[in-house]
Structure formats: structure tokens, C-alpha cells
Motif scaffolding. Structure first.
Motif, PDB file in Angstrom:
ATOM      1  N   LEU A 142     -33.734 -79.655 -33.516  1.00 24.03           N
ATOM      2  CA  LEU A 142     -34.184 -78.829 -32.396  1.00 24.03           C
ATOM      3  C   LEU A 142     -35.403 -77.991 -32.732  1.00 24.03           C
ATOM      4  CD1 LEU A 142     -30.701 -77.602 -31.091  1.00 24.03           C
ATOM      5  CD2 LEU A 142     -32.013 -79.609 -30.376  1.00 24.03           C
ATOM      6  N   ALA A 143     -36.025 -78.258 -33.873  1.00 17.84           N
ATOM      7  CA  ALA A 143     -37.160 -77.444 -34.310  1.00 17.84           C
ATOM      8  C   ALA A 143     -38.498 -77.999 -33.853  1.00 17.84           C
ATOM      9  CB  ALA A 143     -37.153 -77.297 -35.830  1.00 17.84           C
ATOM     10  N   SER A 144     -38.530 -79.226 -33.350  1.00 19.91           N
ATOM     11  CA  SER A 144     -39.794 -79.808 -32.884  1.00 19.91           C
ATOM     12  C   SER A 144     -39.533 -80.626 -31.628  1.00 19.91           C
ATOM     13  CB  SER A 144     -40.426 -80.696 -33.958  1.00 19.91           C
ATOM     14  OG  SER A 144     -39.622 -81.832 -34.218  1.00 19.91           O
ATOM     15  N   ALA A 145     -40.559 -80.709 -30.783  1.00 18.44           N
ATOM     16  CA  ALA A 145     -40.400 -81.435 -29.520  1.00 18.44           C
ATOM     17  C   ALA A 145     -40.179 -82.919 -29.746  1.00 18.44           C
ATOM     18  CB  ALA A 145     -41.636 -81.217 -28.654  1.00 18.44           C
ATOM     19  N   GLU A 146     -40.690 -83.469 -30.854  1.00 18.81           N
ATOM     20  CA  GLU A 146     -40.556 -84.909 -31.131  1.00 18.81           C
ATOM     21  C   GLU A 146     -39.096 -85.329 -31.257  1.00 18.81           C
ATOM     22  OE1 GLU A 146     -42.673 -82.930 -32.586  1.00 18.81           O
ATOM     23  OE2 GLU A 146     -44.584 -83.730 -31.844  1.00 18.81           O
ATOM     24  N   THR A 147     -38.237 -84.420 -31.710  1.00 20.65           N
ATOM     25  CA  THR A 147     -36.811 -84.745 -31.843  1.00 20.65           C
ATOM     26  C   THR A 147     -35.958 -83.996 -30.819  1.00 20.65           C
ATOM     27  OG1 THR A 147     -36.635 -83.030 -33.562  1.00 20.65           O
ATOM     28  CG2 THR A 147     -36.951 -85.319 -34.287  1.00 20.65           C
ATOM     29  N   ALA A 148     -36.355 -82.776 -30.452  1.00 26.95           N
ATOM     30  CA  ALA A 148     -35.530 -81.963 -29.550  1.00 26.95           C
ATOM     31  C   ALA A 148     -35.453 -82.574 -28.162  1.00 26.95           C
ATOM     32  CB  ALA A 148     -36.087 -80.536 -29.477  1.00 26.95           C
ATOM     33  N   PHE A 149     -36.590 -82.943 -27.587  1.00 31.39           N
ATOM     34  CA  PHE A 149     -36.570 -83.450 -26.214  1.00 31.39           C
ATOM     35  C   PHE A 149     -35.834 -84.788 -26.102  1.00 31.39           C
ATOM     36  CE2 PHE A 149     -38.611 -85.310 -22.371  1.00 31.39           C
ATOM     37  CZ  PHE A 149     -38.147 -84.357 -21.463  1.00 31.39           C
ATOM     38  N   PRO A 150     -36.061 -85.763 -27.004  1.00 32.91           N
ATOM     39  CA  PRO A 150     -35.260 -86.993 -26.916  1.00 32.91           C
ATOM     40  C   PRO A 150     -33.759 -86.753 -27.032  1.00 32.91           C
ATOM     41  CG  PRO A 150     -37.175 -87.362 -28.299  1.00 32.91           C
ATOM     42  CD  PRO A 150     -37.129 -85.895 -28.012  1.00 32.91           C
ATOM     43  N   MET A 151     -33.344 -85.824 -27.892  1.00 31.81           N
ATOM     44  CA  MET A 151     -31.919 -85.534 -28.007  1.00 31.81           C
ATOM     45  C   MET A 151     -31.388 -84.910 -26.720  1.00 31.81           C
ATOM     46  SD  MET A 151     -31.143 -86.766 -30.878  1.00 31.81           S
ATOM     47  CE  MET A 151     -29.434 -86.259 -30.854  1.00 31.81           C
ATOM     48  N   GLN A 152     -32.178 -84.056 -26.090  1.00 31.59           N
ATOM     49  CA  GLN A 152     -31.755 -83.462 -24.823  1.00 31.59           C
ATOM     50  C   GLN A 152     -31.636 -84.527 -23.740  1.00 31.59           C
ATOM     51  OE1 GLN A 152     -34.905 -80.591 -24.640  1.00 31.59           O
ATOM     52  NE2 GLN A 152     -33.632 -78.916 -25.400  1.00 31.59           N
ATOM     53  N   VAL A 153     -32.534 -85.498 -23.754  1.00 31.02           N
ATOM     54  CA  VAL A 153     -32.448 -86.599 -22.793  1.00 31.02           C
ATOM     55  C   VAL A 153     -31.167 -87.397 -23.007  1.00 31.02           C
ATOM     56  CG1 VAL A 153     -33.476 -88.802 -22.115  1.00 31.02           C
ATOM     57  CG2 VAL A 153     -34.929 -86.792 -22.398  1.00 31.02           C
ATOM     58  N   LEU A 154     -30.845 -87.699 -24.265  1.00 27.06           N
ATOM     59  CA  LEU A 154     -29.614 -88.440 -24.562  1.00 27.06           C
ATOM     60  C   LEU A 154     -28.378 -87.680 -24.103  1.00 27.06           C
ATOM     61  CD1 LEU A 154     -30.394 -89.844 -28.143  1.00 27.06           C
ATOM     62  CD2 LEU A 154     -30.296 -91.115 -25.992  1.00 27.06           C
ATOM     63  N   ILE A 155     -28.359 -86.383 -24.339  1.00 23.23           N
ATOM     64  CA  ILE A 155     -27.216 -85.572 -23.901  1.00 23.23           C
ATOM     65  C   ILE A 155     -27.157 -85.531 -22.378  1.00 23.23           C
ATOM     66  CG2 ILE A 155     -26.236 -83.249 -23.927  1.00 23.23           C
ATOM     67  CD1 ILE A 155     -27.623 -82.959 -26.718  1.00 23.23           C
ATOM     68  N   GLY A 156     -28.319 -85.433 -21.732  1.00 19.27           N
ATOM     69  CA  GLY A 156     -28.350 -85.470 -20.274  1.00 19.27           C
ATOM     70  C   GLY A 156     -27.778 -86.765 -19.728  1.00 19.27           C
ATOM     71  N   ILE A 157     -28.081 -87.876 -20.377  1.00 21.68           N
ATOM     72  CA  ILE A 157     -27.525 -89.165 -19.956  1.00 21.68           C
ATOM     73  C   ILE A 157     -26.006 -89.169 -20.112  1.00 21.68           C
ATOM     74  CG2 ILE A 157     -27.424 -91.626 -20.513  1.00 21.68           C
ATOM     75  CD1 ILE A 157     -30.399 -91.446 -21.257  1.00 21.68           C
ATOM     76  N   LEU A 158     -25.525 -88.690 -21.248  1.00 26.04           N
ATOM     77  CA  LEU A 158     -24.091 -88.706 -21.525  1.00 26.04           C
ATOM     78  C   LEU A 158     -23.309 -87.878 -20.506  1.00 26.04           C
ATOM     79  CD1 LEU A 158     -24.005 -88.427 -25.431  1.00 26.04           C
ATOM     80  CD2 LEU A 158     -23.508 -90.431 -24.026  1.00 26.04           C
ATOM     81  N   VAL A 159     -23.845 -86.721 -20.110  1.00 29.17           N
ATOM     82  CA  VAL A 159     -23.103 -85.872 -19.174  1.00 29.17           C
ATOM     83  C   VAL A 159     -23.262 -86.348 -17.729  1.00 29.17           C
ATOM     84  CG1 VAL A 159     -23.293 -83.868 -20.682  1.00 29.17           C
ATOM     85  CG2 VAL A 159     -25.016 -84.218 -18.906  1.00 29.17           C
ATOM     86  N   THR A 160     -24.215 -87.255 -17.468  1.00 29.01           N
ATOM     87  CA  THR A 160     -24.405 -87.785 -16.119  1.00 29.01           C
ATOM     88  C   THR A 160     -23.596 -89.053 -15.890  1.00 29.01           C
ATOM     89  OG1 THR A 160     -26.665 -86.901 -16.199  1.00 29.01           O
ATOM     90  CG2 THR A 160     -26.176 -88.420 -14.414  1.00 29.01           C
ATOM     91  N   VAL A 161     -23.243 -89.747 -16.964  1.00 26.64           N
ATOM     92  CA  VAL A 161     -22.511 -91.016 -16.852  1.00 26.64           C
ATOM     93  C   VAL A 161     -21.165 -90.875 -16.132  1.00 26.64           C
ATOM     94  CG1 VAL A 161     -21.248 -92.729 -18.233  1.00 26.64           C
ATOM     95  CG2 VAL A 161     -23.653 -92.258 -18.712  1.00 26.64           C
TER      96      VAL A 161
END
Length: 289
Positions: free
Chosen positions: A147-166
């Protein structure tokens, strides 16, 4: 004449209530966004489009606008791609299907804020569960600051968003699949149709109305989704994971620019309204064709 106007009379109370709930706040937003406003929400002189022009010149707003579009497309698209096969599996008759459905639906029953808190702990750069698991598997040799850089933080947030929307999307598709008669599949099997052909010719066409519903509802829900981004990174580092709703929150409650924050809210409302009208019209035209 009485029969012609009766439906309108019966729906009038709910329409008036909806008008009060929706249009009154929108009118207040218009008032605030077109005036100079102090930190306490008191209107001062009329400023016209000054707040909207300030947003257009703000690179943080422009970046948040593009990131919101990317966030919405990736989360909604990813949830659709995952939910269709999951719903098809859960629609099959197998031992333990009820338990499997409960497990899939459980994340939907958990508060989105609590889900984000748990994932923030799991992605901790020093003691997080994800780093520990990857280290034990030998996939990484040192901790990753997720979560310290956008290169990893934003993709992880997208993955979590997908998981909670499924879970929600799967529920919609399960309703659609349960409405498809089994006779169609039996007849197709007798004609020698493969499972892929059955999906292409039977399942997908009959599931299209439910896909349209899922796209519209999920787009509105994800576009306005606040907890995941805010709880995990608060839009950081350096505003690199901000979307419009977190940018709005910062403008209103951190910087005190209530006029610009109201302008952001109106922009979001306009985007969703235009998207919904265009998509619903295209979907209805396709169904009539």
C-alpha cells in the motif's frame, strides 16, 4: 378518463417523495457549487461556474476522474467475468450446493468497511498475512510494501473491489439462471450441442437482461464506492489512488472547499445519469431488435 389517470394518481405520492429526496439535495448542491461558500456552509456571493472551472484546472481532479473510470470498468468487468461461471456452478445440482451458496454470499453480509480493514491488515508491509504466505511459499525474498505505492496499491484495491462485488452479482445471475427452463438444455443435448454451444445459444442470450441489470447497478455502486479506497490508503500515497468520491471528501472536510466539493458531486451525478440513460436505451433497443 378515470381509468387513464388512475395509475398516475396512485404513483403520485411515491413520485413526490422521490422528488423531495432526490431533487431537493441536488438543488442545494447547485446552490453551493455556484456560490462562494465558507467552511461552515454559508453562501456568500454568486460565483457562477468558477468552482467548475477550478476543478477543470485541478490536475488532482482530472487524475481522479480518469482513475474513477478505470476503477469502475475494471471492478464491474472483473465481477461480471467471475460471477457468470460461479453462478453457473452454483446453479448445478450437487451435494453441498446450499453450503457453497452460503459461503459465496457471506462477504456480501459483512460491512464493506470491515472488509477493507481486514485487507489493510493482510497487506501490511511488515507483518501482513500476504507477505508471510508468499515468503513461506518462496515466491518473494523480502517484504513488499503493498500500500506504499500506486503501482501495487491501486491494483490490490481493484482486486478487493472485484471480490466484494462478486456475491451481489452472482445473486442476480442465479436468479436469471433459475428462470431458464431445463427443457431447453435437454433438447440441445439431444441435438448434440456441446456445453459451450449451450452457453452461447441458450444461457447467454437468456441471461442478457440480468447482465444489463448487473452492469447498471454495479456501475452506480462501484462508481460511488468510498470505503475500500479510503480505509486502505485514504487516496494516497500522494493522492495516487484517489477516485472522485475520496477527492470530494478531501475537498469538503479536509481543505474546506465546499463549493468545489459540491461541483464534484454534481459532475458525478451527471456522469451516472448520462451513463444509465444511454445504457438502458441501448439495452432496450437491443431487446426490441
Amino acid at each position: 378518463m378515470q381509468n387513464r389517470f388512475l395509475p398516475y394518481l396512485l404513483t403520485l405520492p411515491s413520485l413526490l417523495l422521490a422528488a423531495v429526496v432526490i431533487f431537493w439535495p441536488v438543488w442545494d448542491l447547485v446552490q453551493i457549487s455556484t456560490h462562494d461558500v465558507n467552511r461552515f456552509g454559508q453562501l456568500r456571493e454568486f460565483s457562477g461556474m468558477a468552482n467548475f472551472l477550478a476543478l477543470a484546472a485541478d490536475p488532482d481532479f482530472v487524475a481522479a476522474l480518469w482513475r474513477t473510470g478505470l476503477w469502475t470498468v475494471l471492478v464491474v468487468g472483473g465481477a461480471l467475468l467471475l460471477s457468470i461461471p460461479v453462478a453457473m456452478i452454483l446453479n448445478m445440482d450437487f451435494h453441498g450446493r446450499g453450503l457453497a451458496r452460503v459461503i459465496i454470499m457471506l462477504p456480501w453480509a459483512v460491512s464493506l468497511t470491515m472488509t477493507a480493514v481486514v485487507w489493510r491488515w493482510a497487506l501490511n508491509g511488515e507483518s501482513g498475512m500476504l507477505n508471510s504466505a508468499l515468503m513461506k511459499l518462496g515466491l518473494i525474498s523480502q517484504n513488499i510494501q503493498w500500500l506504499a505505492s500506486a503501482e501495487t496499491a491501486f491494483p490490490m484495491q481493484v482486486l478487493i473491489g472485484i471480490l466484494v462485488t462478486v456475491p451481489f452479482t452472482t445473486t442476480i445471475f442465479l436468479g436469471g439462471l433459475s428462470s431458464i427452463p431445463d427443457d431447453l438444455y435437454e433438447a440441445a443435448a439431444l441435438e448434440g450441442a456441446t456445453p459451450l454451444q449451450q452457453f452461447r445459444e441458450i444461457t447467454f442470450p437468456l441471461l442478457k437482461p440480468f447482465i444489463n441489470i448487473a452492469i447498471v447497478l454495479n456501475t452506480i455502486y462501484v462508481f460511488n464506492s468510498f470505503p475500500i479506497i479510503w480505509v486502505m490508503t485514504q487516496g494516497g500515497p500522494a493522492n495516487s489512488t484517489d477516485i472522485l468520491v475520496t477527492h470530494l471528501y478531501k475537498l469538503a472536510f479536509r481543505i474546506g472547499k465546499l463549493g468545489e466539493a459540491s461541483a464534484v458531486s454534481l459532475v458525478m451525478f451527471a456522469i451516472l445519469l448520462v451513463f444509465t440513460m444511454i445504457y438502458v436505451r441501448l439495452a432496450m433497443r437491443e431487446q426490441r431488435a
